[in-house]
Design an enzyme around this catalytic site. Structure first.
Site, PDB file in Angstrom:
ATOM      1  CG  HIS A   6       1.735  -3.357  10.731  1.00  0.00           C
ATOM      2  ND1 HIS A   6       0.920  -4.394  10.326  1.00  0.00           N
ATOM      3  CD2 HIS A   6       0.994  -2.623  11.605  1.00  0.00           C
ATOM      4  CE1 HIS A   6      -0.256  -4.293  10.928  1.00  0.00           C
ATOM      5  NE2 HIS A   6      -0.243  -3.222  11.700  1.00  0.00           N
ATOM      6  CG  ASP A  26      -2.844  -7.149   7.446  1.00  0.00           C
ATOM      7  OD1 ASP A  26      -2.330  -6.016   7.474  1.00  0.00           O
ATOM      8  OD2 ASP A  26      -3.610  -7.526   6.540  1.00  0.00           O
TER       9      ASP A  26
END
Length: 369
Positions: free
Chosen positions: A338, A342
Protein backbone atom coordinates in the site's frame (compact mmCIF):
# COMPACT_ATOMS: atom_id res chain seq x y z
CA UNK A 1 -5.27 -74.73 0.45
CA UNK A 2 -9.00 -74.83 1.25
CA UNK A 3 -11.16 -76.75 -1.19
CA UNK A 4 -13.64 -73.87 -1.12
CA UNK A 5 -11.35 -71.75 -3.29
CA UNK A 6 -12.37 -72.10 -6.95
CA UNK A 7 -9.31 -71.96 -9.17
CA UNK A 8 -8.42 -73.24 -12.62
CA UNK A 9 -5.61 -75.79 -12.97
CA UNK A 10 -3.40 -73.30 -14.85
CA UNK A 11 -3.91 -70.67 -12.13
CA UNK A 12 -3.16 -73.22 -9.39
CA UNK A 13 0.06 -74.24 -11.14
CA UNK A 14 1.12 -70.59 -11.46
CA UNK A 15 0.38 -70.02 -7.79
CA UNK A 16 2.51 -72.99 -6.82
CA UNK A 17 5.38 -71.80 -9.03
CA UNK A 18 5.27 -68.30 -7.51
CA UNK A 19 4.62 -69.38 -3.92
CA UNK A 20 1.36 -67.42 -3.65
CA UNK A 21 -1.10 -67.93 -0.83
CA UNK A 22 -4.43 -67.81 -2.69
CA UNK A 23 -6.38 -67.30 0.51
CA UNK A 24 -4.52 -64.02 1.05
CA UNK A 25 -5.69 -62.53 -2.25
CA UNK A 26 -9.13 -61.90 -0.83
CA UNK A 27 -10.78 -61.20 -4.17
CA UNK A 28 -13.33 -62.99 -6.30
CA UNK A 29 -12.05 -64.20 -9.65
CA UNK A 30 -13.54 -63.57 -13.07
CA UNK A 31 -14.03 -67.25 -13.85
CA UNK A 32 -17.12 -69.42 -13.50
CA UNK A 33 -18.93 -68.73 -10.21
CA UNK A 34 -16.13 -66.41 -9.12
CA UNK A 35 -13.33 -68.85 -9.74
CA UNK A 36 -9.76 -67.53 -9.97
CA UNK A 37 -8.28 -67.83 -13.45
CA UNK A 38 -4.70 -67.54 -14.65
CA UNK A 39 -5.56 -64.06 -15.96
CA UNK A 40 -6.75 -63.00 -12.49
CA UNK A 41 -3.56 -64.26 -10.91
CA UNK A 42 -1.35 -62.51 -13.46
CA UNK A 43 -3.20 -59.24 -12.78
CA UNK A 44 -2.64 -59.67 -9.04
CA UNK A 45 1.05 -60.37 -9.57
CA UNK A 46 1.42 -57.28 -11.80
CA UNK A 47 -0.25 -55.26 -9.06
CA UNK A 48 2.63 -56.19 -6.76
CA UNK A 49 1.16 -59.21 -4.99
CA UNK A 50 3.40 -61.91 -6.48
CA UNK A 51 6.49 -63.39 -4.86
CA UNK A 52 9.28 -65.54 -6.15
CA UNK A 53 9.28 -69.30 -6.04
CA UNK A 54 9.70 -70.80 -2.57
CA UNK A 55 11.63 -73.90 -1.53
CA UNK A 56 9.78 -77.20 -1.43
CA UNK A 57 7.84 -77.60 1.80
CA UNK A 58 7.97 -73.91 2.66
CA UNK A 59 4.77 -72.12 3.63
CA UNK A 60 3.94 -69.50 0.98
CA UNK A 61 3.34 -66.01 2.30
CA UNK A 62 1.40 -63.24 0.56
CA UNK A 63 3.37 -60.06 0.01
CA UNK A 64 1.92 -56.61 0.71
CA UNK A 65 1.50 -54.45 -2.36
CA UNK A 66 4.09 -51.68 -2.44
CA UNK A 67 3.45 -48.08 -3.58
CA UNK A 68 5.45 -48.14 -6.83
CA UNK A 69 5.01 -51.84 -7.56
CA UNK A 70 1.23 -51.60 -7.70
CA UNK A 71 1.20 -48.88 -10.38
CA UNK A 72 1.46 -49.02 -14.15
CA UNK A 73 4.56 -47.53 -15.75
CA UNK A 74 2.48 -44.67 -17.17
CA UNK A 75 1.01 -43.95 -13.73
CA UNK A 76 4.49 -43.90 -12.20
CA UNK A 77 5.68 -41.47 -14.89
CA UNK A 78 2.74 -39.09 -14.33
CA UNK A 79 3.27 -39.27 -10.56
CA UNK A 80 6.96 -38.46 -10.94
CA UNK A 81 6.22 -35.50 -13.24
CA UNK A 82 3.85 -33.99 -10.64
CA UNK A 83 5.81 -34.91 -7.53
CA UNK A 84 3.08 -37.26 -6.30
CA UNK A 85 3.67 -40.06 -3.81
CA UNK A 86 1.87 -43.19 -5.00
CA UNK A 87 1.27 -44.18 -1.40
CA UNK A 88 -1.38 -41.44 -1.31
CA UNK A 89 -3.20 -42.71 -4.42
CA UNK A 90 -5.96 -45.33 -4.45
CA UNK A 91 -5.92 -47.72 -7.40
CA UNK A 92 -8.97 -48.55 -9.49
CA UNK A 93 -7.35 -51.20 -11.70
CA UNK A 94 -7.30 -54.96 -11.27
CA UNK A 95 -6.62 -55.87 -7.63
CA UNK A 96 -6.07 -52.22 -6.75
CA UNK A 97 -3.48 -51.44 -9.42
CA UNK A 98 -2.92 -47.70 -9.87
CA UNK A 99 -3.49 -46.43 -13.40
CA UNK A 100 -2.82 -43.02 -14.91
CA UNK A 101 -6.42 -41.87 -14.36
CA UNK A 102 -6.10 -42.56 -10.61
CA UNK A 103 -3.04 -40.29 -10.36
CA UNK A 104 -4.70 -37.50 -12.36
CA UNK A 105 -7.85 -37.74 -10.23
CA UNK A 106 -5.80 -37.55 -7.02
CA UNK A 107 -3.97 -34.49 -8.35
CA UNK A 108 -7.26 -32.82 -9.31
CA UNK A 109 -8.90 -33.28 -5.89
CA UNK A 110 -5.72 -32.55 -3.92
CA UNK A 111 -5.61 -35.93 -2.14
CA UNK A 112 -2.30 -36.80 -3.81
CA UNK A 113 -0.60 -34.03 -1.86
CA UNK A 114 -2.18 -34.75 1.51
CA UNK A 115 0.42 -35.34 4.19
CA UNK A 116 0.23 -38.80 5.76
CA UNK A 117 -1.40 -38.84 9.14
CA UNK A 118 1.04 -38.87 12.02
CA UNK A 119 -0.05 -40.30 15.33
CA UNK A 120 1.30 -38.82 18.53
CA UNK A 121 0.80 -40.97 21.58
CA UNK A 122 2.65 -42.28 24.59
CA UNK A 123 4.85 -44.46 22.38
CA UNK A 124 6.57 -41.40 20.88
CA UNK A 125 9.94 -40.97 22.54
CA UNK A 126 10.57 -37.56 24.11
CA UNK A 127 13.96 -35.88 24.37
CA UNK A 128 12.97 -33.39 27.01
CA UNK A 129 10.22 -31.29 28.48
CA UNK A 130 9.29 -27.62 28.34
CA UNK A 131 8.91 -25.46 31.44
CA UNK A 132 5.10 -25.76 31.19
CA UNK A 133 5.10 -29.55 30.85
CA UNK A 134 5.01 -30.26 27.09
CA UNK A 135 7.04 -33.33 26.08
CA UNK A 136 9.47 -32.57 23.24
CA UNK A 137 9.68 -35.15 20.45
CA UNK A 138 12.41 -33.43 18.46
CA UNK A 139 13.99 -30.04 17.77
CA UNK A 140 14.56 -28.95 14.17
CA UNK A 141 17.11 -26.12 13.76
CA UNK A 142 15.59 -22.90 12.46
CA UNK A 143 18.34 -22.25 9.94
CA UNK A 144 19.29 -22.47 6.29
CA UNK A 145 16.59 -22.09 3.64
CA UNK A 146 13.74 -22.11 6.16
CA UNK A 147 15.27 -19.20 8.09
CA UNK A 148 15.97 -17.23 4.90
CA UNK A 149 12.33 -17.66 3.84
CA UNK A 150 11.07 -16.74 7.30
CA UNK A 151 13.26 -13.63 7.57
CA UNK A 152 12.26 -12.38 4.12
CA UNK A 153 8.55 -12.92 4.70
CA UNK A 154 8.71 -11.32 8.15
CA UNK A 155 10.47 -8.31 6.68
CA UNK A 156 7.84 -8.12 3.95
CA UNK A 157 4.85 -8.47 6.29
CA UNK A 158 6.06 -5.99 8.90
CA UNK A 159 7.62 -3.47 6.52
CA UNK A 160 5.13 -3.26 3.64
CA UNK A 161 1.52 -2.51 4.63
CA UNK A 162 -0.44 -5.23 2.82
CA UNK A 163 -3.79 -4.58 1.19
CA UNK A 164 -5.93 -7.38 -0.28
CA UNK A 165 -8.41 -7.48 -3.18
CA UNK A 166 -10.41 -10.59 -4.09
CA UNK A 167 -12.37 -11.55 -7.19
CA UNK A 168 -14.32 -14.67 -8.08
CA UNK A 169 -13.65 -15.93 -11.61
CA UNK A 170 -15.89 -18.07 -13.83
CA UNK A 171 -13.58 -20.49 -15.67
CA UNK A 172 -16.22 -22.08 -17.92
CA UNK A 173 -14.89 -20.61 -21.19
CA UNK A 174 -11.24 -20.94 -20.19
CA UNK A 175 -11.52 -24.66 -19.39
CA UNK A 176 -13.27 -25.25 -22.71
CA UNK A 177 -10.57 -23.33 -24.60
CA UNK A 178 -7.82 -25.17 -22.72
CA UNK A 179 -9.34 -28.49 -23.72
CA UNK A 180 -9.33 -27.45 -27.39
CA UNK A 181 -5.73 -26.19 -27.23
CA UNK A 182 -4.46 -29.34 -25.51
CA UNK A 183 -6.18 -31.54 -28.09
CA UNK A 184 -4.24 -29.86 -30.90
CA UNK A 185 -0.67 -29.88 -29.61
CA UNK A 186 1.79 -31.98 -27.68
CA UNK A 187 2.60 -29.52 -24.86
CA UNK A 188 -0.36 -29.62 -22.50
CA UNK A 189 -1.22 -26.29 -20.93
CA UNK A 190 -2.37 -25.83 -17.34
CA UNK A 191 -4.79 -23.30 -15.90
CA UNK A 192 -1.77 -21.57 -14.33
CA UNK A 193 -0.38 -20.90 -17.82
CA UNK A 194 -3.50 -18.93 -18.76
CA UNK A 195 -3.43 -17.08 -15.45
CA UNK A 196 0.21 -16.20 -16.10
CA UNK A 197 -0.66 -14.81 -19.53
CA UNK A 198 -3.56 -12.81 -18.08
CA UNK A 199 -1.27 -11.34 -15.40
CA UNK A 200 1.39 -10.42 -17.96
CA UNK A 201 -1.16 -8.69 -20.18
CA UNK A 202 -2.63 -6.84 -17.19
CA UNK A 203 0.83 -5.70 -16.09
CA UNK A 204 1.25 -4.16 -19.53
CA UNK A 205 -2.02 -2.28 -19.03
CA UNK A 206 -1.09 -1.19 -15.49
CA UNK A 207 2.73 -0.83 -15.47
CA UNK A 208 2.61 0.77 -12.01
CA UNK A 209 2.11 -2.77 -10.67
CA UNK A 210 5.32 -3.96 -12.37
CA UNK A 211 7.48 -2.03 -9.95
CA UNK A 212 9.57 -1.98 -6.77
CA UNK A 213 10.16 0.55 -4.01
CA UNK A 214 13.90 1.25 -3.76
CA UNK A 215 16.06 3.75 -1.91
CA UNK A 216 16.09 5.86 -5.06
CA UNK A 217 12.33 5.84 -5.57
CA UNK A 218 9.68 3.70 -7.24
CA UNK A 219 11.18 1.79 -10.16
CA UNK A 220 8.84 0.70 -12.97
CA UNK A 221 10.23 -2.01 -15.24
CA UNK A 222 10.10 -2.58 -18.98
CA UNK A 223 10.83 -6.25 -18.29
CA UNK A 224 8.03 -8.39 -16.92
CA UNK A 225 9.83 -11.11 -14.97
CA UNK A 226 7.06 -13.35 -13.68
CA UNK A 227 7.70 -15.43 -10.57
CA UNK A 228 5.72 -18.64 -9.94
CA UNK A 229 5.93 -19.91 -6.36
CA UNK A 230 6.83 -23.60 -6.11
CA UNK A 231 7.10 -25.96 -3.14
CA UNK A 232 10.58 -27.51 -3.46
CA UNK A 233 12.33 -30.01 -1.15
CA UNK A 234 14.28 -27.22 0.55
CA UNK A 235 11.25 -24.97 1.02
CA UNK A 236 9.31 -22.42 -1.00
CA UNK A 237 11.15 -21.07 -4.04
CA UNK A 238 10.04 -18.73 -6.82
CA UNK A 239 11.50 -19.51 -10.26
CA UNK A 240 11.28 -16.49 -12.55
CA UNK A 241 10.21 -16.48 -16.20
CA UNK A 242 12.19 -13.55 -17.60
CA UNK A 243 10.83 -11.21 -20.28
CA UNK A 244 7.45 -12.93 -20.02
CA UNK A 245 5.79 -10.12 -21.99
CA UNK A 246 7.12 -11.72 -25.18
CA UNK A 247 5.66 -15.17 -24.54
CA UNK A 248 2.34 -16.71 -25.59
CA UNK A 249 0.30 -19.03 -23.35
CA UNK A 250 2.14 -22.05 -24.78
CA UNK A 251 5.48 -20.23 -24.54
CA UNK A 252 4.83 -19.44 -20.88
CA UNK A 253 3.82 -23.05 -20.32
CA UNK A 254 7.09 -24.38 -21.76
CA UNK A 255 9.29 -21.86 -19.95
CA UNK A 256 7.61 -22.27 -16.56
CA UNK A 257 7.48 -26.09 -16.78
CA UNK A 258 11.24 -26.27 -17.31
CA UNK A 259 11.90 -23.95 -14.37
CA UNK A 260 9.45 -25.74 -12.06
CA UNK A 261 11.05 -29.11 -12.84
CA UNK A 262 14.49 -27.67 -12.06
CA UNK A 263 13.17 -26.11 -8.85
CA UNK A 264 11.79 -29.44 -7.60
CA UNK A 265 15.10 -31.11 -8.45
CA UNK A 266 17.04 -28.37 -6.65
CA UNK A 267 18.86 -27.39 -9.84
CA UNK A 268 17.87 -23.75 -10.27
CA UNK A 269 20.68 -21.26 -10.78
CA UNK A 270 20.51 -17.94 -8.85
CA UNK A 271 19.62 -16.13 -12.06
CA UNK A 272 16.53 -18.35 -12.39
CA UNK A 273 15.02 -17.45 -9.02
CA UNK A 274 15.95 -13.78 -8.70
CA UNK A 275 14.99 -10.57 -10.44
CA UNK A 276 11.23 -11.06 -10.38
CA UNK A 277 8.84 -8.13 -10.84
CA UNK A 278 5.53 -9.86 -9.92
CA UNK A 279 4.62 -13.27 -8.46
CA UNK A 280 1.81 -15.81 -8.78
CA UNK A 281 1.18 -18.26 -5.92
CA UNK A 282 -1.19 -21.08 -6.89
CA UNK A 283 -2.45 -23.49 -4.21
CA UNK A 284 -5.38 -24.72 -6.27
CA UNK A 285 -3.87 -28.20 -6.68
CA UNK A 286 -4.04 -28.61 -2.89
CA UNK A 287 -7.78 -27.87 -2.80
CA UNK A 288 -7.36 -24.53 -1.00
CA UNK A 289 -10.49 -22.47 -1.67
CA UNK A 290 -9.21 -19.07 -0.55
CA UNK A 291 -5.99 -17.57 0.84
CA UNK A 292 -3.88 -14.43 0.86
CA UNK A 293 -0.20 -14.34 -0.05
CA UNK A 294 2.62 -12.32 1.49
CA UNK A 295 4.50 -10.05 -0.90
CA UNK A 296 7.80 -11.30 -2.29
CA UNK A 297 10.04 -8.25 -1.67
CA UNK A 298 10.86 -5.93 -3.32
CA UNK A 299 7.84 -6.61 -5.57
CA UNK A 300 4.68 -4.59 -4.92
CA UNK A 301 2.14 -7.25 -5.95
CA UNK A 302 1.42 -10.98 -5.70
CA UNK A 303 -1.62 -12.90 -6.92
CA UNK A 304 -2.93 -15.81 -4.84
CA UNK A 305 -4.81 -18.42 -6.89
CA UNK A 306 -7.18 -20.89 -5.24
CA UNK A 307 -8.85 -24.14 -6.28
CA UNK A 308 -11.55 -24.34 -8.92
CA UNK A 309 -14.85 -25.49 -7.43
CA UNK A 310 -18.29 -26.03 -8.94
CA UNK A 311 -20.67 -23.45 -7.48
CA UNK A 312 -24.23 -22.29 -8.02
CA UNK A 313 -24.13 -18.97 -9.87
CA UNK A 314 -26.93 -16.59 -10.82
CA UNK A 315 -26.64 -15.72 -14.53
CA UNK A 316 -28.79 -13.61 -16.81
CA UNK A 317 -30.63 -14.76 -19.92
CA UNK A 318 -30.76 -12.62 -23.08
CA UNK A 319 -34.39 -11.78 -22.27
CA UNK A 320 -33.39 -10.33 -18.90
CA UNK A 321 -34.58 -13.27 -16.84
CA UNK A 322 -32.20 -14.91 -14.40
CA UNK A 323 -31.36 -18.54 -13.76
CA UNK A 324 -29.04 -20.55 -11.55
CA UNK A 325 -26.19 -22.45 -13.25
CA UNK A 326 -23.43 -24.65 -11.88
CA UNK A 327 -20.14 -23.07 -12.95
CA UNK A 328 -16.43 -23.80 -12.23
CA UNK A 329 -15.46 -20.87 -10.00
CA UNK A 330 -12.04 -19.82 -8.72
CA UNK A 331 -11.02 -17.20 -6.16
CA UNK A 332 -8.06 -14.93 -6.87
CA UNK A 333 -6.67 -12.53 -4.27
CA UNK A 334 -4.27 -9.71 -5.04
CA UNK A 335 -1.92 -8.54 -2.28
CA UNK A 336 -0.26 -5.16 -2.80
CA UNK A 337 2.22 -2.90 -1.03
CA UNK A 338 0.00 0.00 0.00
CA UNK A 339 3.02 2.32 0.15
CA UNK A 340 3.20 2.13 -3.64
CA UNK A 341 -0.17 0.87 -4.85
CA UNK A 342 -3.45 2.64 -4.09
CA UNK A 343 -6.74 0.81 -3.68
CA UNK A 344 -8.19 2.00 -7.00
CA UNK A 345 -5.20 0.71 -9.00
CA UNK A 346 -5.29 -2.65 -7.20
CA UNK A 347 -9.03 -3.00 -7.81
CA UNK A 348 -8.60 -2.18 -11.51
CA UNK A 349 -5.75 -4.69 -11.81
CA UNK A 350 -7.49 -7.69 -10.25
CA UNK A 351 -10.71 -6.89 -12.13
CA UNK A 352 -8.83 -6.86 -15.45
CA UNK A 353 -7.23 -10.23 -14.64
CA UNK A 354 -10.73 -11.59 -13.98
CA UNK A 355 -12.05 -10.12 -17.25
CA UNK A 356 -9.27 -11.70 -19.31
CA UNK A 357 -9.72 -15.12 -17.68
CA UNK A 358 -13.44 -14.96 -18.44
CA UNK A 359 -12.69 -13.85 -22.04
CA UNK A 360 -9.82 -16.29 -22.66
CA UNK A 361 -9.71 -15.93 -26.45
CA UNK A 362 -8.01 -12.57 -25.87
CA UNK A 363 -5.17 -14.42 -24.18
CA UNK A 364 -4.50 -16.29 -27.43
CA UNK A 365 -4.89 -13.55 -30.06
CA UNK A 366 -4.02 -10.24 -28.42
CA UNK A 367 -0.55 -8.92 -29.21
CA UNK A 368 1.30 -5.84 -28.09
CA UNK A 369 2.95 -3.23 -30.27
Amino acid sequence: MSGKIKITPRARRLAQERGIDLAAIGAQGTGYEGGITEKDLVAWIEAGGGVGAVPAGAVPVAVAVGGDERATSVARKVAAEHGVSLSAVAGSGSFGKIVKEDVLAAIADGSAFAAPARRLDDEVASIGETADGKRIAKVVPYAGTRKVIGDRLSESMFTAPHLYFMQKVDLSDLLELRSLVNAKQGKKTSVTDYIARAVVMTLRTYPEMNASLTAGGIEEYASINLGIAVAAPGGLIVPVVREAQGLSVVGLSKASSELIDKARDGKLSPNEYSGGTFTISNLGMFGIENFTAILNPPEVGILAVSATKDEAVVVGNPDGAKRVDIRPMMNITLSVDHRVVDGLLAAQFVTEVKRLLESPLELMIRDWE
